[in-house]
Design an enzyme around this catalytic site. Structure first.
Site, short mmCIF file in Angstrom:
data_model
loop_
_atom_site.label_atom_id
_atom_site.label_comp_id
_atom_site.label_asym_id
_atom_site.label_seq_id
_atom_site.Cartn_x
_atom_site.Cartn_y
_atom_site.Cartn_z
N GLU A 89 56.44 33.68 84.05
CA GLU A 89 56.95 35.05 83.95
C GLU A 89 58.47 35.07 84.07
OE1 GLU A 89 56.23 39.57 85.54
OE2 GLU A 89 55.80 37.94 86.94
N HIS A 120 44.72 27.74 83.53
CA HIS A 120 45.11 26.46 84.11
C HIS A 120 44.06 25.43 83.69
CE1 HIS A 120 47.85 28.94 86.35
NE2 HIS A 120 46.85 29.57 86.94
N HIS A 141 56.79 37.67 69.68
CA HIS A 141 57.01 39.03 69.19
C HIS A 141 58.27 39.56 69.84
CE1 HIS A 141 56.37 43.12 67.83
NE2 HIS A 141 56.58 43.52 69.07
N GLY A 161 59.96 42.90 69.63
CA GLY A 161 60.06 44.29 69.24
C GLY A 161 61.20 44.99 69.97
#
Length: 141
Positions: free
Chosen positions: A60, A85, A103, A105
């Site tokens: 993240e 995992h 992507h 956007g």
């Protein structure tokens, strides 16, 4: 992706990247970013295995760094993280996370992140979606 500018921003105050031992590496591809993380007591389970939560945090954070570089005047926040995992990493190993944007956007970015051990074998695959919005103003903080 040139990560040098964001490294200074990341290191301005303590954060999860420091706490878990993430190290960011620039790449020649503008849609790919890279990080390594030593598997040690900061990110292991008691059994000496890399924590799945630490792996997801690495993915993240990488996607957030990538989106922040692509949209330097915007706020980029993770809104969905999903990972699988498939192999373990053990204390003493170094894992490498490679994030590719799939992507880009105006308000959403989607990244695929592969986390591999030092042997090159995939440990985890993670999909991260970031919401791209205006930076908060001082009044909103």
């Amino acid at each position: 992706m040139d990560l040098e500018k964001i490294k200074d921003l990341i290191r301005q105050k303590p954060n999860i990247a420091d706490n878990l031992g993430m190290d960011f590496i620039s790449t020649p591809d503008d849609e790919t970013c890279l990080a390594t993380m030593l598997v040690d007591s900061r990110n292991c389970q008691p059994m000496g295995l890399l924590s799945g939560g630490a792996t997801l945090a690495l993915a993240e954070y990488m996607a957030g760094v990538g989106s922040s570089i692509l949209c330097p005047d915007r706020a980029c926040v993770g809104v969905n993280v999903s990972g699988s995992h498939v192999r373990s990493a053990f204390e003493g190993d170094t894992v490498t996370a490679t994030a590719h944007i799939v992507h880009r956007g105006r308000t959403l970015h989607v990244w695929n992140v592969t986390v591999a051990g030092s042997d090159g074998k995939t440990i985890s695959t993670v999909s991260v979606m970031n919401f791209i919005t205006d930076k908060p103003t001082e009044a909103a903080k």
